[in-house]
Design a protein around this motif. Structure first.
Motif, PDB file in Angstrom:
ATOM      1  N   ILE A 122       0.840  -1.114   0.111  1.00 15.72           N
ATOM      2  CA  ILE A 122       0.007   0.119  -0.010  1.00 15.72           C
ATOM      3  C   ILE A 122       0.988   1.241   0.038  1.00 15.72           C
ATOM      4  CG2 ILE A 122      -1.826   1.348   1.367  1.00 15.72           C
ATOM      5  CD1 ILE A 122      -3.017  -1.370   2.103  1.00 15.72           C
ATOM      6  N   GLU A 123       2.140   1.307   0.788  1.00 14.88           N
ATOM      7  CA  GLU A 123       2.814   2.245   0.727  1.00 14.88           C
ATOM      8  C   GLU A 123       3.437   2.484  -0.711  1.00 14.88           C
ATOM      9  OE1 GLU A 123       2.979  -0.416   2.993  1.00 14.88           O
ATOM     10  OE2 GLU A 123       2.259   0.564   4.728  1.00 14.88           O
ATOM     11  N   ASP A 124       3.767   1.530  -1.463  1.00 10.96           N
ATOM     12  CA  ASP A 124       4.266   1.427  -2.774  1.00 10.96           C
ATOM     13  C   ASP A 124       3.290   2.277  -3.706  1.00 10.96           C
ATOM     14  OD1 ASP A 124       6.806   0.534  -2.007  1.00 10.96           O
ATOM     15  OD2 ASP A 124       5.765  -1.677  -2.642  1.00 10.96           O
ATOM     16  N   ILE A 125       2.111   2.071  -3.467  1.00  9.91           N
ATOM     17  CA  ILE A 125       0.894   2.470  -4.116  1.00  9.91           C
ATOM     18  C   ILE A 125       0.873   4.019  -3.959  1.00  9.91           C
ATOM     19  CG2 ILE A 125      -1.487   2.315  -4.557  1.00  9.91           C
ATOM     20  CD1 ILE A 125      -1.137  -0.781  -4.279  1.00  9.91           C
ATOM     21  N   GLU A 126       0.816   4.203  -2.570  1.00 17.56           N
ATOM     22  CA  GLU A 126       0.818   5.732  -2.128  1.00 17.56           C
ATOM     23  C   GLU A 126       1.844   6.865  -3.160  1.00 17.56           C
ATOM     24  OE1 GLU A 126       0.499   6.121   1.984  1.00 17.56           O
ATOM     25  OE2 GLU A 126      -1.586   5.395   2.096  1.00 17.56           O
ATOM     26  N   LYS A 127       2.947   5.994  -2.734  1.00 17.01           N
ATOM     27  CA  LYS A 127       4.159   6.710  -3.670  1.00 17.01           C
ATOM     28  C   LYS A 127       3.969   6.943  -4.926  1.00 17.01           C
ATOM     29  CE  LYS A 127       7.416   5.542  -0.083  1.00 17.01           C
ATOM     30  NZ  LYS A 127       8.711   4.358   0.262  1.00 17.01           N
ATOM     31  N   THR A 128       3.658   5.933  -5.731  1.00 17.42           N
ATOM     32  CA  THR A 128       3.281   6.008  -7.044  1.00 17.42           C
ATOM     33  C   THR A 128       2.529   6.927  -7.585  1.00 17.42           C
ATOM     34  OG1 THR A 128       4.115   3.919  -7.385  1.00 17.42           O
ATOM     35  CG2 THR A 128       3.030   4.624  -9.126  1.00 17.42           C
ATOM     36  N   TYR A 129       1.119   7.151  -6.895  1.00 16.48           N
ATOM     37  CA  TYR A 129       0.018   7.664  -6.781  1.00 16.48           C
ATOM     38  C   TYR A 129      -0.148   8.728  -6.089  1.00 16.48           C
ATOM     39  CZ  TYR A 129      -0.980   3.742 -10.038  1.00 16.48           C
ATOM     40  OH  TYR A 129      -0.749   2.685 -11.088  1.00 16.48           O
ATOM     41  N   GLN A 130       0.725   9.520  -5.730  1.00 17.33           N
ATOM     42  CA  GLN A 130       0.781  10.345  -4.699  1.00 17.33           C
ATOM     43  C   GLN A 130      -0.092  11.646  -5.133  1.00 17.33           C
ATOM     44  OE1 GLN A 130       4.963  11.964  -3.870  1.00 17.33           O
ATOM     45  NE2 GLN A 130       4.085  13.065  -2.251  1.00 17.33           N
ATOM     46  N   SER A 131      -0.071  12.020  -6.255  1.00 15.38           N
ATOM     47  CA  SER A 131      -1.121  13.182  -6.558  1.00 15.38           C
ATOM     48  C   SER A 131      -2.457  12.779  -6.418  1.00 15.38           C
ATOM     49  CB  SER A 131      -0.953  13.570  -8.231  1.00 15.38           C
ATOM     50  OG  SER A 131      -1.062  12.552  -8.735  1.00 15.38           O
ATOM     51  N   VAL A 132      -3.131  11.668  -6.581  1.00 20.78           N
ATOM     52  CA  VAL A 132      -4.156  11.316  -6.215  1.00 20.78           C
ATOM     53  C   VAL A 132      -4.546  11.240  -4.899  1.00 20.78           C
ATOM     54  CG1 VAL A 132      -6.086   9.281  -6.520  1.00 20.78           C
ATOM     55  CG2 VAL A 132      -4.379   9.728  -8.520  1.00 20.78           C
ATOM     56  N   PHE A 133      -3.710  10.606  -4.030  1.00 20.07           N
ATOM     57  CA  PHE A 133      -3.918  10.796  -2.594  1.00 20.07           C
ATOM     58  C   PHE A 133      -4.059  12.115  -2.070  1.00 20.07           C
ATOM     59  CE2 PHE A 133      -2.857   6.319  -3.231  1.00 20.07           C
ATOM     60  CZ  PHE A 133      -3.534   5.875  -2.205  1.00 20.07           C
ATOM     61  N   GLU A 134      -2.968  13.078  -2.453  1.00 23.71           N
ATOM     62  CA  GLU A 134      -2.982  14.282  -2.292  1.00 23.71           C
ATOM     63  C   GLU A 134      -4.239  15.088  -2.461  1.00 23.71           C
ATOM     64  OE1 GLU A 134       0.769  15.958  -3.909  1.00 23.71           O
ATOM     65  OE2 GLU A 134       1.958  15.113  -2.374  1.00 23.71           O
ATOM     66  N   ALA A 135      -4.594  14.907  -3.695  1.00 22.26           N
ATOM     67  CA  ALA A 135      -6.192  15.520  -4.152  1.00 22.26           C
ATOM     68  C   ALA A 135      -7.207  14.990  -2.957  1.00 22.26           C
ATOM     69  CB  ALA A 135      -6.414  15.275  -5.679  1.00 22.26           C
ATOM     70  N   ALA A 136      -7.226  13.690  -2.990  1.00 22.13           N
ATOM     71  CA  ALA A 136      -8.126  13.386  -1.980  1.00 22.13           C
ATOM     72  C   ALA A 136      -8.026  14.105  -0.666  1.00 22.13           C
ATOM     73  CB  ALA A 136      -8.258  11.913  -2.022  1.00 22.13           C
ATOM     74  N   GLN A 137      -6.712  13.898  -0.111  1.00 20.82           N
ATOM     75  CA  GLN A 137      -6.568  14.806   1.082  1.00 20.82           C
ATOM     76  C   GLN A 137      -6.905  16.249   1.190  1.00 20.82           C
ATOM     77  OE1 GLN A 137      -5.819  13.241   3.969  1.00 20.82           O
ATOM     78  NE2 GLN A 137      -6.206  15.282   5.148  1.00 20.82           N
ATOM     79  N   ALA A 138      -6.665  16.898  -0.069  1.00 13.85           N
ATOM     80  CA  ALA A 138      -7.216  18.205  -0.047  1.00 13.85           C
ATOM     81  C   ALA A 138      -8.834  18.278   0.079  1.00 13.85           C
ATOM     82  CB  ALA A 138      -6.630  19.046  -1.448  1.00 13.85           C
ATOM     83  N   ASN A 139      -9.410  17.610  -0.489  1.00 14.69           N
ATOM     84  CA  ASN A 139     -10.941  17.502  -0.633  1.00 14.69           C
ATOM     85  C   ASN A 139     -11.418  17.320   0.716  1.00 14.69           C
ATOM     86  OD1 ASN A 139     -11.353  18.012  -3.483  1.00 14.69           O
ATOM     87  ND2 ASN A 139     -11.248  15.915  -4.017  1.00 14.69           N
ATOM     88  N   VAL A 140     -10.799  16.180   1.362  1.00 10.96           N
ATOM     89  CA  VAL A 140     -11.112  16.037   2.845  1.00 10.96           C
ATOM     90  C   VAL A 140     -11.243  17.090   3.645  1.00 10.96           C
ATOM     91  CG1 VAL A 140     -10.903  14.591   4.898  1.00 10.96           C
ATOM     92  CG2 VAL A 140     -10.960  13.465   2.568  1.00 10.96           C
ATOM     93  N   SER A 141      -9.841  17.872   3.614  1.00  5.14           N
ATOM     94  CA  SER A 141      -9.471  19.222   4.331  1.00  5.14           C
ATOM     95  C   SER A 141     -10.549  20.198   4.011  1.00  5.14           C
ATOM     96  CB  SER A 141      -8.237  19.452   4.190  1.00  5.14           C
ATOM     97  OG  SER A 141      -7.317  18.491   4.521  1.00  5.14           O
ATOM     98  N   LYS A 142     -10.936  20.449   2.797  1.00  2.63           N
ATOM     99  CA  LYS A 142     -11.787  21.231   2.385  1.00  2.63           C
ATOM    100  C   LYS A 142     -13.141  21.154   2.932  1.00  2.63           C
ATOM    101  CE  LYS A 142     -11.542  22.149  -1.974  1.00  2.63           C
ATOM    102  NZ  LYS A 142     -11.777  22.302  -3.529  1.00  2.63           N
ATOM    103  N   GLU A 143     -13.681  19.740   3.057  1.00  6.58           N
ATOM    104  CA  GLU A 143     -14.786  19.426   3.552  1.00  6.58           C
ATOM    105  C   GLU A 143     -14.995  19.699   5.151  1.00  6.58           C
ATOM    106  OE1 GLU A 143     -15.854  15.491   2.262  1.00  6.58           O
ATOM    107  OE2 GLU A 143     -15.981  15.921   0.208  1.00  6.58           O
ATOM    108  N   HIS A 144     -13.869  19.439   5.631  1.00  4.31           N
ATOM    109  CA  HIS A 144     -14.055  19.551   7.197  1.00  4.31           C
ATOM    110  C   HIS A 144     -13.997  21.162   7.713  1.00  4.31           C
ATOM    111  CE1 HIS A 144     -13.859  15.588   8.123  1.00  4.31           C
ATOM    112  NE2 HIS A 144     -12.831  15.070   7.698  1.00  4.31           N
TER     113      HIS A 144
END
Length: 146
Positions: A122-144
């Motif tokens: 899972i860590e390897d996937i997070e590194k490879t697709y970092q931009s997708v995870f960062e975009a999701a985190q930004a959306n979660v932060s925006k909603e909160h």
């Protein structure tokens, strides 16, 4: 023969196997299993489960989250789910549409027929697709903050 639209998922798979036999199959040997079992990340098995081994998962997640590969429980090729990976994506705030379109739905990958396969944590996937995870985190932060 019943109409194609009237077939169950299992009946359609059986029909496809009869009409269109696979051109190749993947055979994972001891070295590949050893790599996954001893990966520094999380335990890899069982991570990909077929409908035969876990029919309840398919009812819960639906066929869109499944993909064709080998089952880490019974070792047969077919439609499988990696529920832990899907749940990790969801915990990170990634929606199902993004999972289906932009992220791998399995941790074992094969780039071509001659390559036996490679395990991604899972860590390897997070590194490879970092931009997708960062975009999701930004959306979660925006909603909160709203």
């Amino acid at each position: 023969m019943p109409q194609a639209l009237d077939l169950s998922h299992q009946e359609s798979e059986a029909s496809l196997e009869q009409q269109l036999p696979p051109l190749f199959t993947f055979h994972f040997g001891p070295a590949e299993f050893f790599t996954a079992m001893n990966h520094q990340g999380q335990q890899a098995f069982p991570c990909q489960l077929c409908e035969h081994c876990t029919p309840g998962l398919f009812k819960h997640y639906g066929d869109k989250m499944a993909g064709s590969w080998w089952c880490s429980q019974c070792h047969q090729n077919g439609e499988c789910l990696d529920a832990a990976l899907i749940e990790h994506y969801r915990k990170c705030g990634i929606d199902d549409e993004t999972i289906n379109g932009e992220l791998p739905r399995k941790r074992w990958v094969s780039r071509n027929v001659s390559f036996p396969g490679m395990y991604q944590s899972i860590e390897d996937i997070e590194k490879t697709y970092q931009s997708v995870f960062e975009a999701a985190q930004a959306n979660v932060s925006k909603e909160h903050s709203a």
